[in-house]
Design a protein around this motif. Structure first.
Motif, PDB file in Angstrom:
ATOM      1  N   GLY A 232       0.793  -1.220   0.000  1.00  0.00           N
ATOM      2  CA  GLY A 232       0.000   0.000   0.000  1.00  0.00           C
ATOM      3  C   GLY A 232       0.826   1.270   0.000  1.00  0.00           C
ATOM      4  O   GLY A 232       0.288   2.351  -0.256  1.00  0.00           O
ATOM      5  N   LEU A 233       2.116   1.165   0.300  1.00  0.00           N
ATOM      6  CA  LEU A 233       2.995   2.340   0.280  1.00  0.00           C
ATOM      7  C   LEU A 233       3.474   2.683  -1.132  1.00  0.00           C
ATOM      8  O   LEU A 233       4.035   3.751  -1.351  1.00  0.00           O
ATOM      9  CB  LEU A 233       4.217   2.111   1.173  1.00  0.00           C
ATOM     10  CG  LEU A 233       3.947   1.997   2.678  1.00  0.00           C
ATOM     11  CD1 LEU A 233       5.256   1.786   3.420  1.00  0.00           C
ATOM     12  CD2 LEU A 233       3.223   3.232   3.216  1.00  0.00           C
ATOM     13  N   ARG A 234       3.286   1.780  -2.074  1.00  0.00           N
ATOM     14  CA  ARG A 234       3.710   2.044  -3.448  1.00  0.00           C
ATOM     15  C   ARG A 234       2.874   3.174  -4.039  1.00  0.00           C
ATOM     16  O   ARG A 234       1.745   3.389  -3.623  1.00  0.00           O
ATOM     17  CB  ARG A 234       3.565   0.777  -4.308  1.00  0.00           C
ATOM     18  CG  ARG A 234       4.468  -0.374  -3.847  1.00  0.00           C
ATOM     19  CD  ARG A 234       4.130  -1.624  -4.648  1.00  0.00           C
ATOM     20  NE  ARG A 234       4.869  -2.779  -4.159  1.00  0.00           N
ATOM     21  CZ  ARG A 234       5.872  -3.375  -4.802  1.00  0.00           C
ATOM     22  NH1 ARG A 234       6.259  -2.917  -5.974  1.00  0.00           N
ATOM     23  NH2 ARG A 234       6.476  -4.423  -4.300  1.00  0.00           N
ATOM     24  N   PRO A 235       3.385   3.857  -5.072  1.00  0.00           N
ATOM     25  CA  PRO A 235       4.670   3.621  -5.743  1.00  0.00           C
ATOM     26  C   PRO A 235       5.818   4.378  -5.076  1.00  0.00           C
ATOM     27  O   PRO A 235       5.609   5.377  -4.394  1.00  0.00           O
ATOM     28  CB  PRO A 235       4.414   4.161  -7.145  1.00  0.00           C
ATOM     29  CG  PRO A 235       3.469   5.312  -6.912  1.00  0.00           C
ATOM     30  CD  PRO A 235       2.575   4.878  -5.781  1.00  0.00           C
ATOM     31  N   TRP A 236       7.025   3.869  -5.304  1.00  0.00           N
ATOM     32  CA  TRP A 236       8.254   4.544  -4.916  1.00  0.00           C
ATOM     33  C   TRP A 236       8.907   5.109  -6.169  1.00  0.00           C
ATOM     34  O   TRP A 236       8.904   4.465  -7.219  1.00  0.00           O
ATOM     35  CB  TRP A 236       9.229   3.569  -4.258  1.00  0.00           C
ATOM     36  CG  TRP A 236       8.732   2.972  -2.985  1.00  0.00           C
ATOM     37  CD1 TRP A 236       8.005   1.831  -2.855  1.00  0.00           C
ATOM     38  CD2 TRP A 236       8.949   3.473  -1.664  1.00  0.00           C
ATOM     39  NE1 TRP A 236       7.743   1.587  -1.538  1.00  0.00           N
ATOM     40  CE2 TRP A 236       8.311   2.577  -0.777  1.00  0.00           C
ATOM     41  CE3 TRP A 236       9.614   4.587  -1.147  1.00  0.00           C
ATOM     42  CZ2 TRP A 236       8.322   2.765   0.600  1.00  0.00           C
ATOM     43  CZ3 TRP A 236       9.628   4.777   0.222  1.00  0.00           C
ATOM     44  CH2 TRP A 236       8.986   3.877   1.088  1.00  0.00           C
ATOM     45  N   VAL A 326       4.278   5.170   7.256  1.00  0.00           N
ATOM     46  CA  VAL A 326       4.136   6.307   6.351  1.00  0.00           C
ATOM     47  C   VAL A 326       5.297   6.273   5.369  1.00  0.00           C
ATOM     48  O   VAL A 326       6.461   6.189   5.782  1.00  0.00           O
ATOM     49  CB  VAL A 326       4.141   7.645   7.112  1.00  0.00           C
ATOM     50  CG1 VAL A 326       3.953   8.812   6.144  1.00  0.00           C
ATOM     51  CG2 VAL A 326       3.066   7.666   8.191  1.00  0.00           C
ATOM     52  N   ASN A 327       4.994   6.294   4.085  1.00  0.00           N
ATOM     53  CA  ASN A 327       6.029   6.406   3.061  1.00  0.00           C
ATOM     54  C   ASN A 327       6.700   7.762   3.217  1.00  0.00           C
ATOM     55  O   ASN A 327       6.071   8.804   3.008  1.00  0.00           O
ATOM     56  CB  ASN A 327       5.403   6.262   1.672  1.00  0.00           C
ATOM     57  CG  ASN A 327       6.423   6.309   0.548  1.00  0.00           C
ATOM     58  OD1 ASN A 327       7.387   7.064   0.592  1.00  0.00           O
ATOM     59  ND2 ASN A 327       6.185   5.528  -0.494  1.00  0.00           N
ATOM     60  N   ALA A 328       7.975   7.771   3.608  1.00  0.00           N
ATOM     61  CA  ALA A 328       8.671   9.024   3.906  1.00  0.00           C
ATOM     62  C   ALA A 328       9.169   9.728   2.657  1.00  0.00           C
ATOM     63  O   ALA A 328       9.866  10.733   2.753  1.00  0.00           O
ATOM     64  CB  ALA A 328       9.847   8.763   4.852  1.00  0.00           C
ATOM     65  N   ARG A 332       2.206   8.569   1.688  1.00  0.00           N
ATOM     66  CA  ARG A 332       1.139   7.566   1.720  1.00  0.00           C
ATOM     67  C   ARG A 332       1.172   6.826   3.047  1.00  0.00           C
ATOM     68  O   ARG A 332       2.250   6.506   3.569  1.00  0.00           O
ATOM     69  CB  ARG A 332       1.278   6.572   0.567  1.00  0.00           C
ATOM     70  CG  ARG A 332       0.956   7.162  -0.797  1.00  0.00           C
ATOM     71  CD  ARG A 332       1.156   6.137  -1.901  1.00  0.00           C
ATOM     72  NE  ARG A 332       0.215   5.029  -1.772  1.00  0.00           N
ATOM     73  CZ  ARG A 332      -0.984   5.002  -2.344  1.00  0.00           C
ATOM     74  NH1 ARG A 332      -1.389   6.025  -3.086  1.00  0.00           N
ATOM     75  NH2 ARG A 332      -1.773   3.966  -2.212  1.00  0.00           N
ATOM     76  N   VAL A 333      -0.020   6.517   3.602  1.00  0.00           N
ATOM     77  CA  VAL A 333      -0.137   5.902   4.922  1.00  0.00           C
ATOM     78  C   VAL A 333      -0.846   4.558   4.800  1.00  0.00           C
ATOM     79  O   VAL A 333      -1.816   4.414   4.055  1.00  0.00           O
ATOM     80  CB  VAL A 333      -0.915   6.805   5.890  1.00  0.00           C
ATOM     81  CG1 VAL A 333      -1.020   6.158   7.275  1.00  0.00           C
ATOM     82  CG2 VAL A 333      -0.260   8.181   5.994  1.00  0.00           C
TER      83      VAL A 333
END
Length: 366
Positions: A232-236, A326-328, A332-333
């Motif tokens: 769920g944190l994608r995309p990077w 949390v995607n730093a 995105r959480v």
């Protein structure tokens, strides 16, 4: 493993930390600033891929490895690394107390890292917004981030895999066509004959070949966090990868991989196979496809071990730990969440009361 890098300030001796969104180390005690050497962008020869076959044969040069003193968290399985002057800490994923032993583990060094872009405050704001949108969440959970609870910044381990693929396939292509037939139907008690169109499928065998080059197929290299949360944190944005230097880890922690390279490669090939099947179906064409066989040859296989930035928090509710991430890089959480029984009960009672009111007035209506 999880480790925190410490860099003494040249001015006062306190610990420096990496400043998210910048390329410098900052001392929170005296304000001293130390620049990190100019970052080298992805694509430069310093951010290199490693040969997969060599690594799977355990023949990588010694320079590509590091030794770490680690212990597994008994609750979530995270590999936690300790500095030589530390002997106990709490697991950053589930807050379980962990005590170090004397064991060491030889691991492949990271080749790349995406530095933190979001500050702790920015991550807390994103988490507060996300928590506030959860239905039936306990009040304590909603207030969790708003009360300034500290988040932990962690670099999570990932593998990336590259490959050139050539796939021969066999299957069937289905094309729709229509036939008209006469049927008998009952209309107002009388039988009538009508014509209707019926869709059918004409199948014929096909063979072919598709090719695809895969770049940076991403595989989470640990088991500390649920797969659905990590996905769920994608995309990077992997174009932001920098050649690995421990300067970026100053003030943060880094978890070690527990998914070994061979297992990570197996997971990556499963992801590639799904993409290849989509390519095969597109190549077959028609209205429907049946794929009987796909034989894929892999070449030019390389990999990297990289670290991606995540802010984490753990919340305990009725004796159970719930984790949020949390995607730093993007904000995105994702996370697990408990449900408030009394809020659910109140909502059920309110719905029943509303239904009763509607039914009552419905009966009163002429």
């Amino acid at each position: 493993m999880s480790t925190q890098s410490h860099y003494p300030c040249e001015a006062c001796g306190a610990d420096l930390r990496f400043a998210p969104g910048q390329t410098r180390l900052v001392c929170d005690h005296c304000g001293h600033v130390q620049d990190i050497p100019q970052a080298v962008r992805r694509g430069d020869h310093l951010l290199r891929e490693l040969d997969l076959a060599t690594a799977l044969r355990a023949e990588l040069p010694e320079a590509e490895h590091e030794e770490h003193r680690t212990l597994s968290c008994p609750s979530c399985g995270a590999q936690i690394e300790f500095a030589t002057d530390h002997h106990a800490t709490n697991c950053p994923f589930c807050a379980t107390p962990v005590v170090a032993d004397t064991g060491e583990r030889r691991m492949i060094k990271p080749q790349g890292v995406i530095p933190f872009q979001l500050t702790e405050k920015q991550a807390r704001d994103a988490l507060s917004l996300w928590l506030g949108q959860l239905w039936f969440a306990p009040n304590g959970l909603v207030d969790y981030a708003r009360k300034g609870r500290k988040l932990t910044g962690i670099y999570a381990p990932f593998w990336t895999f590259d490959a050139a693929t050539l796939s021969d396939y066999a299957g069937q292509r289905g094309d729709y066509y229509y036939e008209t037939r006469t049927v008998t139907v009952n209309v107002n008690g009388k039988s009538e004959r009508r014509a209707e169109r019926v869709r059918k499928t004409r199948w014929h065998s096909v063979r072919g070949r598709v090719a695809r080059a895969f770049d940076d197929v991403l595989v989470y290299a640990a088991r500390s966090l649920p797969a659905q949360n990590i996905d769920g944190l994608r995309p990077w944005d992997l174009s932001a990868l920098q050649p690995y230097t421990r300067d970026y880890l100053a003030g943060f922690e880094a978890e070690g991989y527990t998914v070994e390279l061979r297992e990570g490669h197996h997971l990556a090939k499963a992801d590639m196979a799904r993409v290849i099947e989509t390519d095969v179906r597109r190549d077959i064409g028609g209205d429907e496809q049946r794929v009987a066989r796909v034989d894929t040859r892999y070449s030019d296989e390389t990999f990297k071990h990289i670290l991606l930035p995540i802010w984490t928090a753990a919340y305990r509710y009725r004796g159970r730990a719930f984790r949020f991430v949390v995607n730093a890089q993007t904000g995105r959480v994702q996370g697990e969440r408990p449900y408030s029984a009394w809020k659910i009960g109140f909502a059920v009672v309110a719905a029943l009361c509303l239904a009763a009111v509607i039914a009552y007035f419905g009966q009163k209506a002429p």
